[in-house]
Design an enzyme around this catalytic site. Structure first.
Site, PDB file in Angstrom:
ATOM      1  CB  CYS A  80      52.365  47.569  35.356  1.00 15.87           C
ATOM      2  SG  CYS A  80      53.185  49.093  35.104  1.00 15.87           S
ATOM      3  CG  HIS A 182      48.303  49.807  36.251  1.00 18.46           C
ATOM      4  ND1 HIS A 182      48.612  49.042  37.427  1.00 18.46           N
ATOM      5  CD2 HIS A 182      49.373  50.566  35.974  1.00 18.46           C
ATOM      6  CE1 HIS A 182      50.167  49.185  37.815  1.00 18.46           C
ATOM      7  NE2 HIS A 182      50.459  50.232  36.816  1.00 18.46           N
ATOM      8  CD  GLU A 184      45.521  47.676  38.462  1.00 16.43           C
ATOM      9  OE1 GLU A 184      46.743  47.959  38.945  1.00 16.43           O
ATOM     10  OE2 GLU A 184      45.584  47.024  37.422  1.00 16.43           O
TER      11      GLU A 184
END
Length: 202
Positions: A80, A182, A184
């Site tokens: 990001c 992202h 994750e």
């Protein structure tokens, strides 16, 4: 001991990245210590917020110089805002120098759609990268951003997405990788990307 260092510079969701890496069985260490970064097998640079604030937080303790040196030795993944910081310069709030590890600039997204761009978008993969090994074309990942990288060299772009115009979604240059989205927070596709990154230097 083999581990991935997650850079702690006061900007970024360290916990979610750490949890995802540990879920994959990859050892991590959250740190802002140069010696710990030096010993790591790989480095993740997360980040949320405004480009100039984050850049200053890196420069203050000299972490910018540390990351540039380490980029010549081991894989680095920017996530990001962390990806945006890899570029030469950012134009958010005011013009501000980045790390210069990927040539280009970070500019506000030119779109008629609502900003920030928040939500799931599909990836168009290009310029084959080990970061995306096993990932299907059109994989969906999660974005939250109003600014995006504009690469000077298209060969550094490994994925794009569309939000009105085509946007750079991921970059790669030497040992340096960046995801505007992202991983994750991107389900199995994101975990596969982190799994691939975790295996780059092992």
């Amino acid at each position: 001991m083999s581990y991935t260092a997650i850079v702690d510079y006061g900007v970024g969701n360290l916990k979610s990245v750490t949890n995802a890496m540990r879920y994959l069985g990859l050892d991590t260490c959250i740190t802002g210590d140069e010696a710990v970064l030096e010993r790591a097998d790989a480095i993740i640079l997360p980040g949320v917020g405004a480009f100039p604030d984050a850049a200053e937080r890196l420069r203050g303790p000299g972490l910018d110089r540390v990351l540039v040196r380490q980029a010549a030795k081991k894989p680095i993944l920017g996530i990001c805002l962390g990806m945006q910081l890899l570029f030469d310069v950012g134009e958010e709030v005011r013009e501000c120098s980045g790390l210069g590890l990927v040539h280009g600039s970070v500019r506000r997204i030119k779109t008629d759609r609502k900003l920030p761009h928040i939500g799931w978008n599909s990836l168009s993969l290009q310029n084959h990268s080990p970061l995306f090994q096993g990932l299907e074309e059109g994989a969906w990942v999660y974005f939250v951003h109003s600014f995006c990288g504009v690469a000077e060299h298209e060969t550094d772009v490994i994925a794009r997405t569309e939000y009105g115009p085509s946007l750079v979604a991921a970059v790669s240059h030497g040992n340096v990788y960046g995801c505007q989205f992202h991983p994750e927070k991107s389900g199995e596709a994101g975990l596969q990307i982190l799994r691939n990154f975790g295996g780059l230097n092992r």
